[in-house]
Design a protein around this motif. Sequence first.
Motif, PDB file in Angstrom:
ATOM      1  N   ALA A 103       0.829  -1.208   0.000  1.00 34.59           N
ATOM      2  CA  ALA A 103       0.000   0.000   0.000  1.00 34.59           C
ATOM      3  C   ALA A 103       0.861   1.255   0.000  1.00 34.59           C
ATOM      4  O   ALA A 103       0.592   2.205  -0.746  1.00 34.59           O
ATOM      5  CB  ALA A 103      -0.930  -0.008   1.214  1.00 34.59           C
ATOM      6  N   SER A 104       1.898   1.236   0.803  1.00 27.58           N
ATOM      7  CA  SER A 104       2.791   2.398   0.880  1.00 27.58           C
ATOM      8  C   SER A 104       3.516   2.632  -0.440  1.00 27.58           C
ATOM      9  O   SER A 104       3.564   3.756  -0.939  1.00 27.58           O
ATOM     10  CB  SER A 104       3.796   2.183   2.014  1.00 27.58           C
ATOM     11  OG  SER A 104       4.734   3.225   2.041  1.00 27.58           O
ATOM     12  N   ARG A 137       1.074   3.694  -3.065  1.00 33.83           N
ATOM     13  CA  ARG A 137       0.329   4.906  -2.704  1.00 33.83           C
ATOM     14  C   ARG A 137      -1.176   4.689  -2.844  1.00 33.83           C
ATOM     15  O   ARG A 137      -1.888   5.496  -3.420  1.00 33.83           O
ATOM     16  CB  ARG A 137       0.798   6.104  -3.523  1.00 33.83           C
ATOM     17  CG  ARG A 137       2.222   6.470  -3.221  1.00 33.83           C
ATOM     18  CD  ARG A 137       2.583   7.783  -3.841  1.00 33.83           C
ATOM     19  NE  ARG A 137       3.909   8.177  -3.379  1.00 33.83           N
ATOM     20  CZ  ARG A 137       4.893   8.491  -4.181  1.00 33.83           C
ATOM     21  NH1 ARG A 137       4.720   8.485  -5.474  1.00 33.83           N
ATOM     22  NH2 ARG A 137       6.060   8.839  -3.685  1.00 33.83           N
ATOM     23  N   SER A 181      -4.710   2.806  -0.666  1.00 31.74           N
ATOM     24  CA  SER A 181      -5.183   2.495   0.683  1.00 31.74           C
ATOM     25  C   SER A 181      -4.953   1.022   1.004  1.00 31.74           C
ATOM     26  O   SER A 181      -4.913   0.170   0.110  1.00 31.74           O
ATOM     27  CB  SER A 181      -6.673   2.820   0.816  1.00 31.74           C
ATOM     28  OG  SER A 181      -7.444   1.873   0.112  1.00 31.74           O
ATOM     29  N   THR A 192      -7.071  -0.810   2.393  1.00 32.26           N
ATOM     30  CA  THR A 192      -8.311  -1.480   2.020  1.00 32.26           C
ATOM     31  C   THR A 192      -8.263  -1.945   0.567  1.00 32.26           C
ATOM     32  O   THR A 192      -8.670  -3.067   0.252  1.00 32.26           O
ATOM     33  CB  THR A 192      -9.518  -0.541   2.238  1.00 32.26           C
ATOM     34  OG1 THR A 192      -9.568  -0.176   3.620  1.00 32.26           O
ATOM     35  CG2 THR A 192     -10.816  -1.204   1.828  1.00 32.26           C
ATOM     36  N   THR A 193      -7.764  -1.108  -0.317  1.00 34.34           N
ATOM     37  CA  THR A 193      -7.669  -1.476  -1.736  1.00 34.34           C
ATOM     38  C   THR A 193      -6.757  -2.674  -1.913  1.00 34.34           C
ATOM     39  O   THR A 193      -7.087  -3.618  -2.633  1.00 34.34           O
ATOM     40  CB  THR A 193      -7.164  -0.286  -2.572  1.00 34.34           C
ATOM     41  OG1 THR A 193      -8.100   0.785  -2.452  1.00 34.34           O
ATOM     42  CG2 THR A 193      -6.987  -0.669  -4.026  1.00 34.34           C
ATOM     43  N   THR A 235      -4.511   1.821 -10.918  1.00 34.09           N
ATOM     44  CA  THR A 235      -4.461   1.073  -9.659  1.00 34.09           C
ATOM     45  C   THR A 235      -3.675  -0.220  -9.836  1.00 34.09           C
ATOM     46  O   THR A 235      -2.759  -0.515  -9.063  1.00 34.09           O
ATOM     47  CB  THR A 235      -5.885   0.756  -9.157  1.00 34.09           C
ATOM     48  OG1 THR A 235      -6.585   1.993  -8.951  1.00 34.09           O
ATOM     49  CG2 THR A 235      -5.860  -0.040  -7.870  1.00 34.09           C
TER      50      THR A 235
END
Length: 127
Positions: free
Chosen positions: A34-35, A38, A40, A42-43, A60
């Motif tokens: 996620a980091s 960039r 979330s 959750t995604t 994404t």
Amino acid sequence: MTDAERPSGEDWDAVAAAIRGRMAETRMTQMDVASRARLSLTTIRELQNNLNPRRRRPQTLAAVSDALGWPSDYLDHVLRGESPEPHEDEVRDPVLHALDCLGQEIRELRDRVEQIEHQLAAEDETP
């Protein structure tokens, strides 16, 4: 999501499996991905576990692909059921080559064992 609701040609289960496999290979956590992507947490969780499958922006999947060390279009190819090209480092990695060879040997051994089992079963059936 049912098959009727799923856009044709999209395999979100394959995307989830690819993400899980790569995270295991690289020992990355959901937070790491996620980091780096960039996005979330959750995604990432939804993609990794195929929760709430739906159309996602191409950016994404590209961000997740990049975060996992793949070419940007890698997960898009997986989603469409295509065989993505391996990353340049994967092609030259001697460990991955050795694993591929071991996998092939295991498949050959399974085939041999299956043949032997069939022969033994056939011999048991003859009077």
